[in-house]
Write a protein that holds these residues in place. Sequence first.
Motif, PDB file in Angstrom:
ATOM      1  N   MET A   1      17.055  50.191 -96.461  1.00 27.82           N
ATOM      2  CA  MET A   1      16.686  49.036 -95.740  1.00 27.82           C
ATOM      3  C   MET A   1      15.541  48.319 -96.813  1.00 27.82           C
ATOM      4  O   MET A   1      14.786  48.938 -97.375  1.00 27.82           O
ATOM      5  CB  MET A   1      15.665  49.590 -94.531  1.00 27.82           C
ATOM      6  N   SER A   2      15.706  46.955 -96.875  1.00 26.13           N
ATOM      7  CA  SER A   2      14.917  46.262 -97.893  1.00 26.13           C
ATOM      8  C   SER A   2      13.380  46.201 -97.476  1.00 26.13           C
ATOM      9  O   SER A   2      13.358  46.169 -96.034  1.00 26.13           O
ATOM     10  CB  SER A   2      15.616  44.942 -98.180  1.00 26.13           C
ATOM     11  N   THR A   3      12.772  45.798 -98.152  1.00 32.85           N
ATOM     12  CA  THR A   3      11.351  45.530 -97.687  1.00 32.85           C
ATOM     13  C   THR A   3      11.388  44.441 -96.893  1.00 32.85           C
ATOM     14  O   THR A   3      10.462  44.359 -95.776  1.00 32.85           O
ATOM     15  CB  THR A   3      10.587  45.430 -99.004  1.00 32.85           C
ATOM     16  N   GLU A   4      11.991  43.360 -97.227  1.00 30.65           N
ATOM     17  CA  GLU A   4      11.930  42.216 -96.174  1.00 30.65           C
ATOM     18  C   GLU A   4      12.475  42.366 -94.935  1.00 30.65           C
ATOM     19  O   GLU A   4      11.758  42.062 -93.803  1.00 30.65           O
ATOM     20  CB  GLU A   4      13.045  41.145 -96.782  1.00 30.65           C
ATOM     21  N   VAL A   5      13.438  43.302 -94.716  1.00 34.68           N
ATOM     22  CA  VAL A   5      13.710  43.715 -93.449  1.00 34.68           C
ATOM     23  C   VAL A   5      12.789  44.699 -92.656  1.00 34.68           C
ATOM     24  O   VAL A   5      12.529  44.223 -91.401  1.00 34.68           O
ATOM     25  CB  VAL A   5      15.235  44.313 -93.444  1.00 34.68           C
ATOM     26  N   ARG A   6      12.080  45.489 -93.449  1.00 30.16           N
ATOM     27  CA  ARG A   6      11.167  46.113 -92.791  1.00 30.16           C
ATOM     28  C   ARG A   6       9.883  45.438 -92.400  1.00 30.16           C
ATOM     29  O   ARG A   6       9.530  45.497 -91.214  1.00 30.16           O
ATOM     30  CB  ARG A   6      10.589  47.243 -93.678  1.00 30.16           C
ATOM     31  N   ARG A   7       9.399  44.357 -93.338  1.00 32.37           N
ATOM     32  CA  ARG A   7       8.606  43.526 -92.543  1.00 32.37           C
ATOM     33  C   ARG A   7       8.913  42.674 -91.302  1.00 32.37           C
ATOM     34  O   ARG A   7       8.131  42.392 -90.362  1.00 32.37           O
ATOM     35  CB  ARG A   7       8.327  42.541 -93.652  1.00 32.37           C
ATOM     36  N   ALA A   8      10.046  42.238 -91.464  1.00 32.51           N
ATOM     37  CA  ALA A   8      10.526  41.393 -90.344  1.00 32.51           C
ATOM     38  C   ALA A   8      10.468  42.374 -89.113  1.00 32.51           C
ATOM     39  O   ALA A   8       9.856  41.864 -87.891  1.00 32.51           O
ATOM     40  CB  ALA A   8      11.968  40.858 -90.560  1.00 32.51           C
ATOM     41  N   ARG A   9      10.731  43.607 -89.185  1.00 33.88           N
ATOM     42  CA  ARG A   9      10.712  44.379 -87.762  1.00 33.88           C
ATOM     43  C   ARG A   9       9.408  44.727 -87.679  1.00 33.88           C
ATOM     44  O   ARG A   9       9.270  44.631 -86.466  1.00 33.88           O
ATOM     45  CB  ARG A   9      11.493  45.841 -88.270  1.00 33.88           C
ATOM     46  N   ALA A  10       8.454  44.747 -88.766  1.00 39.39           N
ATOM     47  CA  ALA A  10       7.068  45.009 -88.333  1.00 39.39           C
ATOM     48  C   ALA A  10       6.627  43.754 -87.375  1.00 39.39           C
ATOM     49  O   ALA A  10       5.968  44.037 -86.523  1.00 39.39           O
ATOM     50  CB  ALA A  10       6.498  45.405 -89.668  1.00 39.39           C
ATOM     51  N   ARG A  11       6.842  42.599 -87.758  1.00 36.89           N
ATOM     52  CA  ARG A  11       6.648  41.421 -87.207  1.00 36.89           C
ATOM     53  C   ARG A  11       7.066  41.431 -85.813  1.00 36.89           C
ATOM     54  O   ARG A  11       6.392  41.088 -84.780  1.00 36.89           O
ATOM     55  CB  ARG A  11       6.935  40.186 -87.945  1.00 36.89           C
ATOM     56  N   GLN A  12       8.249  41.646 -85.747  1.00 40.85           N
ATOM     57  CA  GLN A  12       8.877  41.851 -84.308  1.00 40.85           C
ATOM     58  C   GLN A  12       7.938  42.834 -83.615  1.00 40.85           C
ATOM     59  O   GLN A  12       7.699  42.419 -82.154  1.00 40.85           O
ATOM     60  CB  GLN A  12      10.224  42.150 -84.399  1.00 40.85           C
ATOM     61  N   MET A  13       7.902  43.915 -84.004  1.00 41.94           N
ATOM     62  CA  MET A  13       7.199  44.872 -83.310  1.00 41.94           C
ATOM     63  C   MET A  13       5.830  44.488 -82.931  1.00 41.94           C
ATOM     64  O   MET A  13       5.371  44.847 -81.669  1.00 41.94           O
ATOM     65  CB  MET A  13       7.112  46.429 -84.155  1.00 41.94           C
ATOM     66  N   LEU A  14       5.051  43.676 -83.725  1.00 40.81           N
ATOM     67  CA  LEU A  14       3.769  43.356 -83.603  1.00 40.81           C
ATOM     68  C   LEU A  14       3.652  42.441 -82.494  1.00 40.81           C
ATOM     69  O   LEU A  14       3.030  42.261 -81.474  1.00 40.81           O
ATOM     70  CB  LEU A  14       3.063  42.721 -84.829  1.00 40.81           C
ATOM     71  N   ILE A  15       4.754  41.242 -82.522  1.00 40.42           N
ATOM     72  CA  ILE A  15       4.938  40.245 -81.414  1.00 40.42           C
ATOM     73  C   ILE A  15       5.336  40.998 -79.897  1.00 40.42           C
ATOM     74  O   ILE A  15       4.646  40.593 -78.996  1.00 40.42           O
ATOM     75  CB  ILE A  15       5.979  39.366 -81.853  1.00 40.42           C
ATOM     76  N   PHE A  16       6.213  41.902 -80.293  1.00 39.59           N
ATOM     77  CA  PHE A  16       6.567  42.862 -78.832  1.00 39.59           C
ATOM     78  C   PHE A  16       5.142  43.394 -78.234  1.00 39.59           C
ATOM     79  O   PHE A  16       4.812  43.405 -77.000  1.00 39.59           O
ATOM     80  CB  PHE A  16       7.710  43.623 -79.177  1.00 39.59           C
ATOM     81  N   LEU A  17       4.475  43.953 -79.156  1.00 42.46           N
ATOM     82  CA  LEU A  17       3.235  44.773 -78.442  1.00 42.46           C
ATOM     83  C   LEU A  17       2.173  43.825 -78.248  1.00 42.46           C
ATOM     84  O   LEU A  17       1.677  43.873 -77.021  1.00 42.46           O
ATOM     85  CB  LEU A  17       2.738  45.541 -79.717  1.00 42.46           C
ATOM     86  N   LEU A  18       2.319  42.453 -78.770  1.00 51.20           N
ATOM     87  CA  LEU A  18       1.125  41.456 -78.104  1.00 51.20           C
ATOM     88  C   LEU A  18       1.506  41.184 -76.930  1.00 51.20           C
ATOM     89  O   LEU A  18       0.886  40.780 -76.090  1.00 51.20           O
ATOM     90  CB  LEU A  18       0.994  40.421 -79.290  1.00 51.20           C
ATOM     91  N   VAL A  19       2.964  40.755 -76.760  1.00 46.71           N
ATOM     92  CA  VAL A  19       3.645  40.430 -75.399  1.00 46.71           C
ATOM     93  C   VAL A  19       3.189  41.409 -74.581  1.00 46.71           C
ATOM     94  O   VAL A  19       2.868  41.015 -73.429  1.00 46.71           O
ATOM     95  CB  VAL A  19       5.283  39.950 -75.498  1.00 46.71           C
ATOM     96  N   CYS A  20       3.505  42.615 -74.832  1.00 44.75           N
ATOM     97  CA  CYS A  20       3.242  43.601 -73.699  1.00 44.75           C
ATOM     98  C   CYS A  20       1.905  43.595 -73.433  1.00 44.75           C
ATOM     99  O   CYS A  20       1.333  43.922 -72.234  1.00 44.75           O
ATOM    100  CB  CYS A  20       3.671  45.082 -74.602  1.00 44.75           C
ATOM    101  N   VAL A  21       0.903  43.728 -74.651  1.00 44.48           N
ATOM    102  CA  VAL A  21      -0.439  43.592 -74.177  1.00 44.48           C
ATOM    103  C   VAL A  21      -1.035  42.499 -73.187  1.00 44.48           C
ATOM    104  O   VAL A  21      -1.628  42.573 -72.050  1.00 44.48           O
ATOM    105  CB  VAL A  21      -1.407  43.567 -75.445  1.00 44.48           C
ATOM    106  N   GLY A  22      -0.352  41.296 -73.647  1.00 46.31           N
ATOM    107  CA  GLY A  22      -0.593  40.086 -72.510  1.00 46.31           C
ATOM    108  C   GLY A  22      -0.119  40.516 -71.025  1.00 46.31           C
ATOM    109  O   GLY A  22      -0.694  39.978 -70.048  1.00 46.31           O
ATOM    110  N   MET A  23       1.079  40.977 -71.169  1.00 46.78           N
ATOM    111  CA  MET A  23       1.943  41.126 -69.841  1.00 46.78           C
ATOM    112  C   MET A  23       1.060  42.319 -69.157  1.00 46.78           C
ATOM    113  O   MET A  23       0.596  42.158 -67.933  1.00 46.78           O
ATOM    114  CB  MET A  23       3.234  41.931 -70.012  1.00 46.78           C
ATOM    115  N   LEU A  24       0.416  43.358 -69.897  1.00 47.11           N
ATOM    116  CA  LEU A  24      -0.515  44.355 -69.076  1.00 47.11           C
ATOM    117  C   LEU A  24      -1.894  43.632 -68.706  1.00 47.11           C
ATOM    118  O   LEU A  24      -2.185  43.956 -67.665  1.00 47.11           O
ATOM    119  CB  LEU A  24      -0.842  45.641 -70.143  1.00 47.11           C
TER     120      LEU A  24
END
Lengths: 593, 133
Positions: A1-24
């Motif tokens: 997995m390329s570095t770019e893809v990993r970063r993209a997934r990390a960003r997605q995960m961060l956004i997901f977590l932020l959304v989860c926190v907001g929802m909570l």
Amino acid sequence: MSTEVRRARARQMLIFLLVCVGMLALLGRLYYWQVVEAYSGHKLALLASQEHIHDQVLTASRGLIYDANGLVLATNVVRDDVYIEPVQFSEDHPDDLQEALSQTLTALHSVLPTLSVAETRRAFMEALAANRWSLLIARAVSPQQSERLRELALPAVFLAPQTERIYPQGDLAAQVLGYVGYVSGSSSQQGVYGIEAQYNSLLAGKPGSLTAERDLYGNPLVVGASSEEPPVPGANLTLTIDSTIQYFVQTQLATTVKQLGAQGGTVVVLDAHTGAVVAMAGYPSYDPNQYGRYADQTGCLHSEEVYLNPALYCAYEPGSTLKAVTMAAALDQGLITPNTTIYDRGYLTFNDGTPMVTNWQNQAWGRETMTEVLVHSANVGAAYVAHDLLGPARYYPYLARFGFGLRTGIDSPEATGFYRRPGSPGWTPSDLARQAFGQSILATPLQVALAYQAIANDGLMMRPYLVSAIDANGHVTRIQPQVVRRVISSKAAHELTSMLEVAAIDGSAQRALVPGYTVAAKTGTATTQGISEDQTEASVAGFLPASHPRFVILVKLDRPQASIYGGTAAAPLWKTIAQELMWYYHVPPDQSQ
Amino acid sequence: MHYASGGQKKAPTRPIVAARRRRQLHPFFFQMGPVALTISSVLLIALMALLYLSQLSQALNVNQQIQDYQAKQAVLQRQNQDLVNTLAQEQSPAYIAAHAQAQGLVPADPKAVEVLEVPGLQSVPNQQSGAAP
């Protein structure tokens, strides 16, 4: 997995977590409002339901009061109170508030002439400064004024209907009726004084309730999920008072009081057989429609509020009218007959230290019968009977039997009067001697009238009553006359009636005689210790026709000036009332002129 | 298909499954596909909503009518109370006396009245009920 893809997934995960926190956070807040706050005392639930649930108390209409002939004495009308909304008005007129207010107040003044424009403007500005939603500017305006205000449709001015208690007859029987008003500690109006107070719970009825959803305009939606408990209207009362006689008695009493320069007066008219009160008047009196105006006025020689019924509250020394009671006690116990004689020297001395008793102006009557004791209104004869013949043991039980010092049991608040008796602090035999002729004893006018009612009714005392029927929504209860007790024997009552007849004809009650009718009456002129002897309580108590008594009448005048005696001041009024009663009730004459 | 009792052959399962599927897809007398069923359901719900709204509208109308009647009743009650009050005022002895005086009537002079005793005469019964105490 390329570095770019990993970063993209990390960003997605961060956004997901932020959304989860907001929802909570949102869920937590939702839980707080919907569960924690809503059920902590149900504040929110209550506020929410208040938004759309209409909860109204349905007031019960107060029962009416009628006289014996069905004439309305007390009723209810709806009158409008006028309000203005200061905040709304200022919001509607942000630029020209003063000008618009002037126009509105001028328009209001044209309809309500008693409204002060300057005063109302000041009150308006104060209410506006205090951010008050509404300001009362006129209370209970007339129907015509209400109509004109509706036609004007002034902005931010509204009418609030209120039920008012009205007495269409004005001051007629005001002290019997009482009035309806606010009393301290109560938010609702209730009966004050008289019948209104005594029968308040019956007259007031029972309020109902309405719970329903509101429509857009705040009106209750009575169709659908609503609950209604209808109010129970108050009971209607029918009094024993006859308005025609009451009016006659009141006007004649007022005229006499003014003519004689008296401070006041009282008249009681009873049905001799039933104890029903036909008329009961006091002067001064008041208009219950404007009771507030009389707050500083007093009656009963300035000792009581003018609202109190003097016939029930204004206790006085009955004077010589009480000699009939002294004679009744002795007749009933067989100690005297109408023809028993004594020798009257004009004074009477006692061996027990009782001060000497004298007749009026020390008049000596020589040998006189008991009937003549009443004719002469001799204090000596009465004191002799009470002190020397009866004694405390045989006299005081009769005072109690005649109801002195006790409540009469009338269906209205009343005083008991007072007298000292053996065992009371300060009692001496002197009290006994003086009570025999109506001094050293305080009795209400009704008590004195009731004593004569017992004599007129063959010795049977009836319970006096003012209410003859109670109509509780169609369920009518008629009040039956009640015998309180036998006071004296029928024989003693008849003998005493004959004595009083002679006393009226030959004694001081001659001015009370009614042509065509036999009259049994006794006058009284009581003075008060400590004040001038010309300041009297002039009274006449008696009944007619003496052969078949129909009415008992008591007339009492407080400190008349033009004429101070019972026989000269009170007797003419007694006669006027008696004559009117005979004519009004078509009582056949029992005596040729 | 029936077989003689005691026969060893098992009944085929396939036709039963087919019938079950047929009942699931065609619950009524007429055949209806999934799309038609959805549209029908929507229409049915819409119809019910329409009925509900209609009922609600009627209820609101009735409520409005009731409120109007209640308002009229309040006005009539108010008028009735005013009339009772006016009637009572005009029947009052004070009102009658004042109007009698205004018309020039004066109270009878008691001195001018002569009383005659007629032996055995009974009083005339008062026709007005309740006039006598």
